[in-house]
Design a protein around this motif. Structure first.
Motif, short mmCIF file in Angstrom:
data_model
loop_
_atom_site.label_atom_id
_atom_site.label_comp_id
_atom_site.label_asym_id
_atom_site.label_seq_id
_atom_site.Cartn_x
_atom_site.Cartn_y
_atom_site.Cartn_z
N LEU B 55 0.83 -1.22 0.00
CA LEU B 55 0.00 0.00 0.00
C LEU B 55 0.86 1.26 0.00
CD1 LEU B 55 -3.00 -0.88 2.34
CD2 LEU B 55 -3.05 -0.41 -0.12
N SER B 56 1.96 1.23 0.79
CA SER B 56 2.88 2.38 0.80
C SER B 56 3.44 2.58 -0.61
CB SER B 56 4.05 2.15 1.77
OG SER B 56 3.59 1.58 2.93
N GLY B 57 3.87 1.47 -1.23
CA GLY B 57 4.43 1.54 -2.59
C GLY B 57 3.44 2.12 -3.57
N ILE B 58 2.18 1.67 -3.46
CA ILE B 58 1.13 2.14 -4.38
C ILE B 58 0.90 3.64 -4.18
CG2 ILE B 58 -1.37 2.01 -4.85
CD1 ILE B 58 -1.08 -1.06 -4.26
N MET B 59 0.86 4.06 -2.92
CA MET B 59 0.61 5.49 -2.65
C MET B 59 1.77 6.35 -3.15
SD MET B 59 -1.23 5.14 1.01
CE MET B 59 -1.22 6.85 1.47
N VAL B 60 3.00 5.90 -2.87
CA VAL B 60 4.17 6.69 -3.30
C VAL B 60 4.27 6.72 -4.84
CG1 VAL B 60 6.69 6.83 -3.20
CG2 VAL B 60 5.42 6.22 -1.15
N SER B 61 3.84 5.63 -5.49
CA SER B 61 3.96 5.56 -6.96
C SER B 61 3.01 6.52 -7.68
CB SER B 61 3.68 4.13 -7.44
OG SER B 61 2.30 3.86 -7.36
N ARG B 62 1.99 6.99 -6.96
CA ARG B 62 0.98 7.91 -7.53
C ARG B 62 0.27 7.31 -8.75
NH1 ARG B 62 4.86 12.02 -6.00
NH2 ARG B 62 5.65 12.23 -8.12
N ILE B 63 0.22 5.98 -8.80
CA ILE B 63 -0.55 5.31 -9.85
C ILE B 63 -1.98 5.17 -9.32
CG2 ILE B 63 -0.82 3.16 -11.20
CD1 ILE B 63 2.23 2.78 -10.81
N PRO B 64 -3.00 5.55 -10.12
CA PRO B 64 -4.38 5.53 -9.59
C PRO B 64 -4.80 4.13 -9.11
CG PRO B 64 -4.31 6.53 -11.77
CD PRO B 64 -2.95 6.00 -11.51
N ALA B 65 -5.61 4.11 -8.04
CA ALA B 65 -6.07 2.85 -7.45
C ALA B 65 -6.85 2.02 -8.48
CB ALA B 65 -6.93 3.13 -6.24
N ARG B 66 -7.57 2.72 -9.38
CA ARG B 66 -8.39 1.97 -10.35
C ARG B 66 -7.52 1.13 -11.29
NH1 ARG B 66 -8.54 7.20 -12.17
NH2 ARG B 66 -7.73 7.50 -14.28
N PHE B 67 -6.26 1.56 -11.48
CA PHE B 67 -5.34 0.79 -12.32
C PHE B 67 -5.08 -0.57 -11.67
CE2 PHE B 67 -1.21 -0.39 -14.10
CZ PHE B 67 -1.38 -0.07 -15.43
N PHE B 68 -4.92 -0.56 -10.33
CA PHE B 68 -4.68 -1.81 -9.61
C PHE B 68 -5.95 -2.66 -9.56
CE2 PHE B 68 -1.31 1.00 -8.31
CZ PHE B 68 -0.21 0.17 -8.32
N LEU B 69 -7.10 -1.97 -9.42
CA LEU B 69 -8.37 -2.72 -9.38
C LEU B 69 -8.60 -3.42 -10.73
CD1 LEU B 69 -10.66 -0.19 -7.47
CD2 LEU B 69 -9.64 -2.30 -6.61
N ARG B 70 -8.23 -2.73 -11.80
CA ARG B 70 -8.35 -3.36 -13.13
C ARG B 70 -7.41 -4.56 -13.24
NH1 ARG B 70 -7.23 1.19 -17.15
NH2 ARG B 70 -6.70 -0.54 -18.51
N GLY B 71 -6.29 -4.48 -12.50
CA GLY B 71 -5.34 -5.60 -12.50
C GLY B 71 -5.91 -6.82 -11.80
N ILE B 72 -6.73 -6.57 -10.77
CA ILE B 72 -7.32 -7.67 -9.99
C ILE B 72 -8.50 -8.30 -10.75
CG2 ILE B 72 -8.56 -8.20 -7.83
CD1 ILE B 72 -6.78 -6.07 -6.50
N LYS B 73 -9.16 -7.50 -11.58
CA LYS B 73 -10.36 -7.95 -12.28
C LYS B 73 -10.20 -9.30 -13.02
CE LYS B 73 -13.82 -5.68 -15.05
NZ LYS B 73 -14.05 -4.53 -15.91
N PRO B 74 -9.11 -9.46 -13.80
CA PRO B 74 -8.99 -10.74 -14.52
C PRO B 74 -8.86 -11.96 -13.62
CG PRO B 74 -7.46 -9.10 -15.40
CD PRO B 74 -8.02 -8.54 -14.16
N ILE B 75 -8.41 -11.76 -12.35
CA ILE B 75 -8.26 -12.95 -11.49
C ILE B 75 -9.47 -13.13 -10.57
CG2 ILE B 75 -5.72 -12.89 -11.52
CD1 ILE B 75 -6.10 -11.93 -8.48
N LEU B 76 -10.50 -12.29 -10.75
CA LEU B 76 -11.70 -12.42 -9.89
C LEU B 76 -12.32 -13.81 -9.99
CD1 LEU B 76 -13.77 -9.10 -9.97
CD2 LEU B 76 -12.74 -10.26 -8.02
N PHE B 77 -12.37 -14.34 -11.22
CA PHE B 77 -12.97 -15.66 -11.44
C PHE B 77 -12.18 -16.71 -10.64
CE2 PHE B 77 -12.91 -19.68 -13.87
CZ PHE B 77 -14.24 -20.01 -13.73
N LEU B 78 -10.84 -16.59 -10.73
CA LEU B 78 -9.97 -17.53 -10.02
C LEU B 78 -10.21 -17.42 -8.50
CD1 LEU B 78 -7.60 -19.55 -10.47
CD2 LEU B 78 -6.06 -17.63 -10.08
N ILE B 79 -10.35 -16.18 -8.00
CA ILE B 79 -10.58 -15.97 -6.56
C ILE B 79 -11.92 -16.60 -6.16
CG2 ILE B 79 -11.09 -14.20 -4.81
CD1 ILE B 79 -9.05 -12.40 -6.21
N VAL B 80 -12.97 -16.32 -6.94
CA VAL B 80 -14.31 -16.85 -6.61
C VAL B 80 -14.28 -18.38 -6.61
CG1 VAL B 80 -16.69 -17.04 -7.46
CG2 VAL B 80 -15.55 -14.81 -7.44
N LEU B 81 -13.63 -18.96 -7.62
CA LEU B 81 -13.56 -20.42 -7.72
C LEU B 81 -12.82 -21.01 -6.52
CD1 LEU B 81 -14.18 -22.73 -9.88
CD2 LEU B 81 -11.76 -22.58 -10.42
#
Lengths: 275, 268
Positions: B55-81
């Motif tokens: 979280l510290s890394g993400i905040m310091v990087s100033r990359i928007p949170a939605r970019f990371f959320l989009r990164g998690i999206k493709p593995i949502l199916f795997l998480i649910v399964l």
């Protein structure tokens, strides 16, 4: 100067050896602009690769010699360093993920220092007007811009000659003009020798010399105007002369003194004088 | 449909934050340390230092949170399964029962643990690739593999192959879309019918794609040779990175994360 003496090239196939080029004698003086034209399968690309040092001839010699030297031996052409080759499809020759990294690729191969690389990359970007695109990934550029990046990558290596192997044939007319204009500017400003391999005779118009290849042999060579004047040699090569040259021929049937015009502006000017 | 949109993992998000400016090699090593920490953890509380570090890394990087959320999206199916499998099939104290279906408290704990593991792994990967350009990343991999040169591993060539592969991903995707459009315009029905029919419908896409890719590879090899590239030839680097204070901070904090996770386990 690049000098080809009795150069032949053949490839081995399952049906036996196929002669691609036969007894080619050519000279490309430093700073000259030469067009190599011919139909598909005439051996143009093979000749471009022989000139660039990427292929070795089956017989004969391709060498860099000092101008005025009567005969070889000269030294062997080193790809990239002596002759830079730009290919038809820019997508298949850009290696890196950004424009500046791609231009630096050849310099990294030359093991240049970091400072020298930075200078050369900046110069190449400026020469081709690509500075604003330096951090762009190649797939976000237009066809003409990609081809300019390919040329910049080759130019950064500071070769004495630039060979364009049908480098504009996949581009639309405006991109084609843009790339050719950039190349001719480089010839004028840096004195770099240019060899344009093409089947588009319109590209021949800016060159000082033209070589017509057909069936692996040189069937005509000389100034474009002289070669087009002997129209048979061009047609023999399976090529159709530019529209203005053909129109001039028709005009000459009626007005024998009508000059042979190689571009539309020249033709219009001659026609106006006639009236 | 565009194949090139929607995949965040592996995409670079340009920026000038300290995370972006830090050495790619250090970020790669830190990511490896974080991943090792994630894999050796045996309970969810051990993920706390990792989550704080990321979280510290993400905040310091100033990359928007939605970019990371989009990164998690493709593995949502795997998480649910994975969550479903853990909840339904983990033996233990039953907290809810419906016929043969039984939810256990141990299953819920395990599901939460695995979800944290998958999310943290994805965040670590996205943070690395988003803050590092592909060329820096491949240079870093080359540096990391350098010691293996002595046992004959061509580290520089491996890095170059990876860099070229990344360069050609968008080109091959565009080519795939072009082939699909060409085949559909000629009446091909892509992805329709039963499983076998659907698999067969991809043959007219894959065959021309393979042919054009091999042709591309051939052309590229000649173009590289024309620009002076030779295998096993020493090359210099256009991008030079020194070791700065921010690199030391990243390295120290990643080691502290590993240490904190170990301490948490010892205290339990």
């Amino acid at each position: 100067m690049i000098r080809l003496d009795k150069v032949s090239f053949s490839i081995e196939t399952s049906a036996g050896a196929v002669q691609v080029l036969r007894d080619i004698d050519l000279q490309f003086p430093d700073g000259s602009i030469t067009a190599i034209v011919g139909p598909n399968g005439s051996g143009k690309s093979t000749l471009a690769r022989l000139i660039s040092g990427l292929l070795c001839p089956s017989s004969g010699v391709v060498a860099l010699v000092d101008e005025g030297t009567a005969s070889p031996p000269g030294r062997r052409v080193c790809p990239g360093v002596d002759v830079g080759l730009v290919f038809q499809n820019p997508d298949n020759q850009l290696v890196a993920t950004t424009v500046e990294d791609d231009i630096a690729f050849g310099l990294e191969n030359l093991s240049l220092s970091h400072a020298e690389m930075v200078n050369r990359v900046d110069d190449a970007l400026d020469m081709l007007g690509l500075r604003e695109f330096r951090a762009y990934p190649p797939h976000r550029l237009s066809g003409g811009q990609k081809q300019k990046v390919a040329i910049a990558g080759v130019l950064a290596m500071k070769p004495a000659f630039l060979v364009l192997d049908e480098a504009t044939s996949l581009l639309d007319p405006s991109n084609r003009q843009e790339v050719m204009r950039a190349v001719f500017d480089l010839n004028r400003e840096l004195g770099i020798g240019v060899i344009v391999v093409t089947h588009l005779l319109d590209e021949v118009l800016g060159t000082s010399r033209m070589v017509v290849l057909a069936g692996g042999i040189v069937i005509a060579s000389g100034e474009p105007r002289d070669v087009f004047a002997a129209e048979d040699s061009v047609r023999c090569g399976g090529l159709v002369p530019p529209l203005s040259a053909r129109a001039s021929r028709l005009m000459q049937l009626r007005w024998p003194d009508f000059p042979l015009c190689l571009d539309v502006d020249e033709f219009v000017e001659a026609a106006c004088l006639l009236s | 449909m565009s194949f090139s949109q929607g995949f965040v993992l592996g995409q670079h998000y340009p920026g000038s934050s300290p995370v972006h400016r830090s050495s790619a090699l250090v970020k790669l090593i830190a990511t490896i340390i974080v991943m090792v920490t994630i894999f050796v953890a045996v309970n969810t509380s051990e993920y706390l230092p990792v989550a704080l570090f990321l979280l510290s890394g993400i905040m310091v990087s100033r990359i928007p949170a939605r970019f990371f959320l989009r990164g998690i999206k493709p593995i949502l199916f795997l998480i649910v399964l994975t969550v479903a499998v853990q909840i339904l099939f983990t033996p233990g104290d039953s907290i809810w029962r419906f016929g043969v279906v039984r939810v256990t408290s141990q299953g819920l704990v395990l599901a939460a643990f695995i979800t944290c593991r998958l999310v943290l792994l994805t965040l670590a990967s996205v943070l690395l690739t988003a803050s590092t350009s592909p060329i820096e990343l491949t240079d870093a991999i080359s540096d990391l593999l350098k010691p293996f040169r002595y046992i004959g591993l061509p580290s520089a060539e491996i890095a170059l192959v990876m860099s070229i592969a990344m360069r050609f991903v968008p080109t091959i995707l565009e080519e795939t879309e072009r082939i699909i459009r060409a085949q559909v315009s000629r009446g091909a029905r892509i992805g329709e019918g039963g499983l076998v029919a659907r698999m067969r419908s991809f043959i007219p896409i894959l065959v021309p794609l393979f042919v054009s890719s091999f042709r591309r590879a051939d052309d590229l090899a000649i173009a590289m040779e024309a620009r002076g590239f030779r295998v096993n030839q020493p090359r210099t680097r256009y991008h030079l990175r020194g070791f700065h204070a921010v690199d030391l901070v990243i390295l120290v904090f990643s080691l502290v994360t590993l240490g904190a996770a170990v301490l948490l386990r010892v205290w339990r």
